[in-house]
Design an enzyme around this catalytic site. Structure first.
Site, mmCIF file in Angstrom:
data_model
loop_
_atom_site.group_PDB
_atom_site.id
_atom_site.type_symbol
_atom_site.label_atom_id
_atom_site.label_comp_id
_atom_site.label_asym_id
_atom_site.label_seq_id
_atom_site.Cartn_x
_atom_site.Cartn_y
_atom_site.Cartn_z
ATOM 1 C CB SER A 250 -0.904 0.008 1.239
ATOM 2 O OG SER A 250 -1.527 1.267 1.413
ATOM 3 C CE1 TYR B 9 -4.567 -2.161 4.615
ATOM 4 C CE2 TYR B 9 -3.780 0.085 4.298
ATOM 5 C CZ TYR B 9 -4.190 -1.131 3.778
ATOM 6 O OH TYR B 9 -4.198 -1.320 2.412
#
Length: 292
Positions: free
Chosen positions: A135, A149
């Site tokens: 990401s 996350y």
């Protein structure tokens, strides 16, 4: 069928295949002529005969082993393993969050490692490649309130760099994808988790309320998953895939990341003050002076 699969070497295995990005990737690759082993904990009914649904829970070694056994029925050489399985969990690590952090690491990092290790017999030098989904969060300095996350994606980046440098000796290239926000179920989950975090926090209700336009603004972009699928297709067609692909990364986060760590802290505090002037926040106690 097995002979055809072995001869053309065009079988790919995709995890997280029922998610928004996974479905787009599977559809794109099937349309391009690949046999797609579409793996997910809840596999979807395929719309193309070249898509083979396989149930896979990356947190369960037995499920991973069974997935590999089924893959071996279709091919003895995977052109690629594409790791898209992942979870988005948002919480404040300073108020706890150990369970959420553990879950994020187990799915996003350990599960990826477990699957890659298990499919190694199907990866051949000069014929196979590994693509790991990271990401943009793994690239940039982490934001507050997004700990599970952020930590897991930074770990994915480090893990991918390690196996890339291991597998280069075996002639198997490894690529990590640092993607921005795409319009998927994970994006919807991020919005709902932010709202839930705002309700549950004891220490940061004011900060979360005021910073909401910044924290959720990047989520509102939601780029078309078809863009992501085309990028994966290009990486599969490259003789030498890139070590890292960045797609639809946030310009605002990239600017913030150029600052030294201390300056970034100051920027977050300044944003809290600036946005606080314009946002009526009922979570902030009203003083006697305010009433007057």
């Amino acid at each position: 069928m097995k002979r055809a699969q072995k001869e053309n070497g065009r079988t790919v295995l995709v995890t997280g295949a029922s998610g928004g990005l996974g479905r787009a990737v599977c559809a794109r690759l099937a349309d391009r002529g690949y046999r797609v082993l579409a793996c997910d904990i809840s596999p979807s009914e395929p719309e193309d005969e070249r898509i083979v649904p396989i149930r896979l829970d990356v947190t369960d070694q037995q499920s991973v082993d069974e997935c590999v056994r089924q893959a071996q029925q279709h091919t003895d050489c995977l052109h690629a393993v594409i790791n898209l399985a992942g979870v988005f969990l948002m919480t404040t690590l300073s108020e706890g969050g150990a369970d959420a952090l553990s879950r994020a690491l187990e799915v996003n990092v350990v599960g990826m490692c477990r699957l890659n290790s298990a499919v190694m017999p199907l990866l051949k030098p000069g014929r196979s490649r590994v693509i790991n989904m990271s990401s943009e969060i793994g690239r940039y300095s982490p934001q507050p309130f997004n700990g599970p996350y952020a930590v897991s994606k930074h770990a994915v980046d480090a893990y991918t760099d390690v196996i890339r440098r291991e597998l280069m000796f075996a002639g198997i290239p490894v690529c990590k994808i640092q993607a921005g926000s795409f319009g998927t179920q994970m994006l919807t989950a991020a919005r709902s988790q932010y709202d839930r975090l705002l309700e549950d926090t004891r220490l940061y209700r004011h900060e979360l309320t005021v910073l909401a336009p910044i924290m959720t603004g990047e989520l509102e972009k939601g780029y078309d998953p078809a863009i992501f699928a085309r990028m994966i297709d290009r990486q599969l067609r490259r003789r030498r895939p890139k070590r890292c692909v960045r797609i639809k990364n946030s310009f605002k986060l990239s600017l913030l990341d150029m600052l030294p760590e201390g300056a970034q802290d100051v920027a977050y505090k300044a944003a809290l003050r600036v946005f606080g002037w314009f946002i009526k926040d009922e979570s902030k106690p009203t003083t006697t002076d305010d009433k007057e």
